[in-house]
Write a protein that holds these residues in place. Structure first.
Motif, short mmCIF file in Angstrom:
data_model
loop_
_atom_site.label_atom_id
_atom_site.label_comp_id
_atom_site.label_asym_id
_atom_site.label_seq_id
_atom_site.Cartn_x
_atom_site.Cartn_y
_atom_site.Cartn_z
N GLN A 250 0.85 -1.19 0.00
CA GLN A 250 0.00 0.00 0.00
C GLN A 250 0.90 1.25 0.00
O GLN A 250 2.10 1.15 0.28
CB GLN A 250 -0.91 0.02 1.24
N PRO A 251 0.33 2.43 -0.29
CA PRO A 251 1.14 3.65 -0.24
C PRO A 251 1.88 3.77 1.09
O PRO A 251 1.28 3.61 2.16
CB PRO A 251 0.12 4.77 -0.43
N LEU A 252 3.16 4.05 1.01
CA LEU A 252 4.02 4.08 2.19
C LEU A 252 3.45 4.99 3.28
O LEU A 252 3.42 4.62 4.46
CB LEU A 252 5.42 4.56 1.79
N ALA A 253 3.00 6.19 2.92
CA ALA A 253 2.53 7.16 3.92
C ALA A 253 1.31 6.66 4.69
O ALA A 253 1.05 7.12 5.80
CB ALA A 253 2.20 8.48 3.23
N LYS A 254 0.55 5.70 4.12
CA LYS A 254 -0.68 5.24 4.76
C LYS A 254 -0.46 4.08 5.73
O LYS A 254 -1.24 3.88 6.66
CB LYS A 254 -1.70 4.83 3.70
N VAL A 255 0.58 3.26 5.50
CA VAL A 255 0.68 2.01 6.27
C VAL A 255 1.93 1.88 7.12
O VAL A 255 1.99 1.03 8.00
CB VAL A 255 0.61 0.79 5.30
N VAL A 256 2.93 2.73 6.91
CA VAL A 256 4.18 2.54 7.63
C VAL A 256 4.08 3.06 9.06
O VAL A 256 3.46 4.10 9.33
CB VAL A 256 5.35 3.24 6.88
N SER A 257 4.67 2.33 10.01
CA SER A 257 4.74 2.78 11.40
C SER A 257 5.99 3.62 11.60
O SER A 257 6.85 3.69 10.72
CB SER A 257 4.78 1.57 12.35
N GLY A 258 6.11 4.25 12.79
CA GLY A 258 7.26 5.10 13.05
C GLY A 258 8.56 4.33 13.01
O GLY A 258 9.55 4.78 12.40
N GLY A 259 8.61 3.14 13.65
CA GLY A 259 9.83 2.34 13.64
C GLY A 259 10.17 1.84 12.26
O GLY A 259 11.34 1.82 11.85
N GLU A 260 9.14 1.42 11.51
CA GLU A 260 9.37 0.96 10.14
C GLU A 260 9.89 2.09 9.26
O GLU A 260 10.76 1.90 8.41
CB GLU A 260 8.08 0.40 9.57
N LEU A 261 9.35 3.30 9.48
CA LEU A 261 9.77 4.45 8.67
C LEU A 261 11.24 4.77 8.91
O LEU A 261 11.98 5.10 7.97
CB LEU A 261 8.90 5.66 8.99
N SER A 262 11.70 4.67 10.17
CA SER A 262 13.10 4.94 10.48
C SER A 262 14.01 3.96 9.74
O SER A 262 15.03 4.35 9.17
CB SER A 262 13.34 4.83 11.99
N ARG A 263 13.64 2.69 9.74
CA ARG A 263 14.45 1.69 9.04
C ARG A 263 14.39 1.89 7.54
O ARG A 263 15.39 1.71 6.82
CB ARG A 263 13.98 0.28 9.43
N PHE A 264 13.20 2.22 7.04
CA PHE A 264 13.05 2.47 5.61
C PHE A 264 13.97 3.63 5.18
O PHE A 264 14.66 3.55 4.16
CB PHE A 264 11.59 2.81 5.30
N ALA A 265 13.95 4.70 5.97
CA ALA A 265 14.79 5.86 5.65
C ALA A 265 16.26 5.49 5.68
O ALA A 265 17.05 5.94 4.83
CB ALA A 265 14.50 6.99 6.63
N LEU A 266 16.67 4.66 6.65
CA LEU A 266 18.06 4.25 6.74
C LEU A 266 18.46 3.45 5.51
O LEU A 266 19.53 3.67 4.92
CB LEU A 266 18.27 3.41 8.00
#
Length: 550
Positions: free
Chosen positions: A422-438
């Motif tokens: 699904q679109p990243l902004a709609k389903v990603v959690s805070g911890g998942e977003l940190s790892r995704f950004a890394l």
């Protein structure tokens, strides 16, 4: 690479001279010790906005200097050479911020604008900040990620420029079609104005010469009378200046060498005598050459009168008529072009066709990069403790072509088996977003031509084995680039080639911050502190030593 950083009177730092080694360097310290000082100082050297509040209390100004080795950076060297800012293999970026808030910037000792500082800085260093995860929630950043990894910025810039030209051509056509009558009337008026100006044919600088010549002929009789009187006074009258000077010179000549004052005075009289003779000769020749020409005088009067009439008509000075004619001629050309609907239509069709071809090429190259980038991001996320990750790029065709291309691009993400991305902004959690950004930052760093990469707490929200993986990734990057990383994770700190600790301490009336390069034993104690808290035990020291050895 970044060779050194000099900081004076900046926030808590009184004076710091830091030599920056190659490889992967970690920066650690207690919360509030001032770890961000290094990044803030670097940011100002690279053109960030300045605030007088950064000046250390009691000082008038803060001074920051970053020294880079640019010997292997062709783009940076070319940019410096084009602006006559080269200084061999080294490049110095200096910034001074006054407590009142004003600042100045220099490149290799030459004053520059902040825009120039930022442009050069982008070729020398890239800072991955703490807010990078939030930018991934913006759809535009997904397209930029593909362009960064695929090195598509030049093609994207061509598409944007062609789109701008296409839109300008379309507006020109629409304006022409809507304003044909008004443009025709304006063209007729311009023809009339230009006809008068062309008949006058006044050249740049000609009006002043005409005015001077007219003034001389109009005052011919008084000029000749006064000129002859002046010539009599100089050399041809009963008691001319020339004769008086000659007599004075003859009288003083025997005494010339009896005093320095007399020597200088006789030299002055010699010069005056020569100048009077030359002036009298020039005046004589001038008067002999003068001739009253009534026809020429009448022609000048008519030409000047016409210049004054046209100047009043157009509300300019007579001397400005040539510039006015040039401006009206340019406007006339534009009006003629605007009247040529066929040419305008052809321009629209040509730029539209070129845009479509370039944008289609950009679309295909972006899709190709996305095809390899998706599994690369997913692979990094699996290593970061997200084994069921799925990553895709969705290309959404725009209803109307845009400057950035034919599509919007959106990252789709799923962290769970059986769940469609699904679109990243709609389903990603805070911890998942940190790892995704890394993961994204590591991939971009692997494809970056910039030799210095700075990571500011990119490991927030991870720990344990995942943090160790992050440290290994950054260490591997340090084999091909210079890496600086602020971290709170002992696993990351243990992987650094070099280790600095930021310390805050107080004297009687001041708080200070300093940066200390750690020895191996000091690294063990620092990693133990990061692992076990305030109390450092033999067990935490052994664990820290094993982490450093690994």
């Amino acid at each position: 690479m970044l060779s050194s950083l000099s900081i004076r009177h900046f926030t808590l730092v009184e004076h710091l001279e830091l030599e920056i080694p190659t490889g992967f360097s970690v920066i650690t310290g207690e919360t509030g010790a001032g770890k961000s000082i290094l990044l803030d100082a670097l940011g100002l050297c690279l053109g960030d906005k300045a605030d007088g509040a950064v000046v250390r209390h009691g000082a008038d100004k803060a001074e920051l200097t970053a020294l880079f080795d640019v010997s292997r950076l062709k783009d940076a060297c070319d940019w410096l050479a084009e602006r006559d800012l080269s200084n061999g293999e080294e490049c110095s970026l200096r910034r001074v911020i006054h407590k009142e808030g004003r600042s100045k910037a220099w490149i290799n000792g030459t004053p520059v604008t902040l825009g120039e500082l930022r442009t050069l800085g982008e070729m020398l260093i890239h800072i991955h900040g703490q807010h990078a995860p939030q930018s991934l929630l913006q759809r535009a950043s997904h397209r930029q990620l593909i362009d960064n990894v695929g090195d598509l910025h030049a093609l994207a810039a061509e598409v944007s420029l062609t789109h701008q030209q296409w839109q300008q051509a379309a507006r020109a056509l629409a304006d022409s079609q809507a304003n044909q009558a008004a443009q025709a009337a304006r063209l007729e008026l311009l023809d009339s104005h230009l006809d008068e100006l062309q008949k006058l044919g006044l050249k740049p600088g000609e009006y002043e010469a005409l005015e001077q010549e007219y003034d001389r002929l109009a005052n011919f009789e008084s000029l000749m009378q006064d000129g002859r009187a002046a010539l009599d006074l100089l050399s041809e009258g009963e008691s001319p200046v020339l004769r008086a000077l000659q007599l004075a010179m003859k009288t003083l000549e025997p005494h010339r060498n009896r005093d320095d004052t007399l020597t200088n005075l006789c030299a002055s009289l010699d010069s005056a005598l020569i100048e009077v003779k030359e002036s009298a000769g020039e005046l004589r020749h001038f008067l002999e050459d003068q001739e009253l020409d009534p026809a020429r005088l009448q022609w000048l009067e008519g030409r000047l009168s016409e210049a004054h009439r046209l100047a009043r008509k157009h509300k300019v000075l007579p001397a400005e008529l040539p510039d006015l004619q040039e401006r009206l001629q340019a406007e006339h050309s534009r009006c003629q072009e605007a009247q040529d609907v066929e040419a305008l239509q052809a321009a629209v069709e040509t730029t539209a066709t070129r845009y479509q071809a370039q944008a289609q090429t950009l679309r295909e190259q972006r899709q190709q990069v996305a095809g390899s980038l998706s599994p690369s991001i997913a692979g990094h996320l699996r290593n970061l403790g997200m084994p069921d990750t799925q990553v895709e790029f969705a290309f959404i065709t725009l209803a109307k072509p845009a400057a950035h291309g034919l599509d919007d691009v959106e990252l789709l993400f799923s962290a769970n088996k059986g769940q469609a991305p699904q679109p990243l902004a709609k389903v990603v959690s805070g911890g998942e977003l940190s790892r995704f950004a890394l993961a994204v930052q590591v991939i971009q760093a692997q494809h970056s031509a910039v030799p210095v990469l700075v990571f500011d707490e990119v490991d927030v929200g991870i720990s344990g084995g995942t943090a160790e993986v992050v440290g290994e990734l950054l260490r591997s990057l340090g084999e091909r680039a210079q890496i600086l990383c602020i971290t709170h994770q002992p696993q990351v700190a243990a992987k650094g080639h070099h280790h600095w600790r930021v310390e805050k301490f107080s004297t009687e009336d001041r708080t200070h911050s300093r940066i200390v390069a750690l020895t191996r034993d000091e690294r063990i104690r620092e990693i133990a502190r990061m692992s076990g808290g305030v109390t450092i035990t033999p067990e935490t020291l052994r664990h820290a030593e094993s982490m450093l050895a690994g």
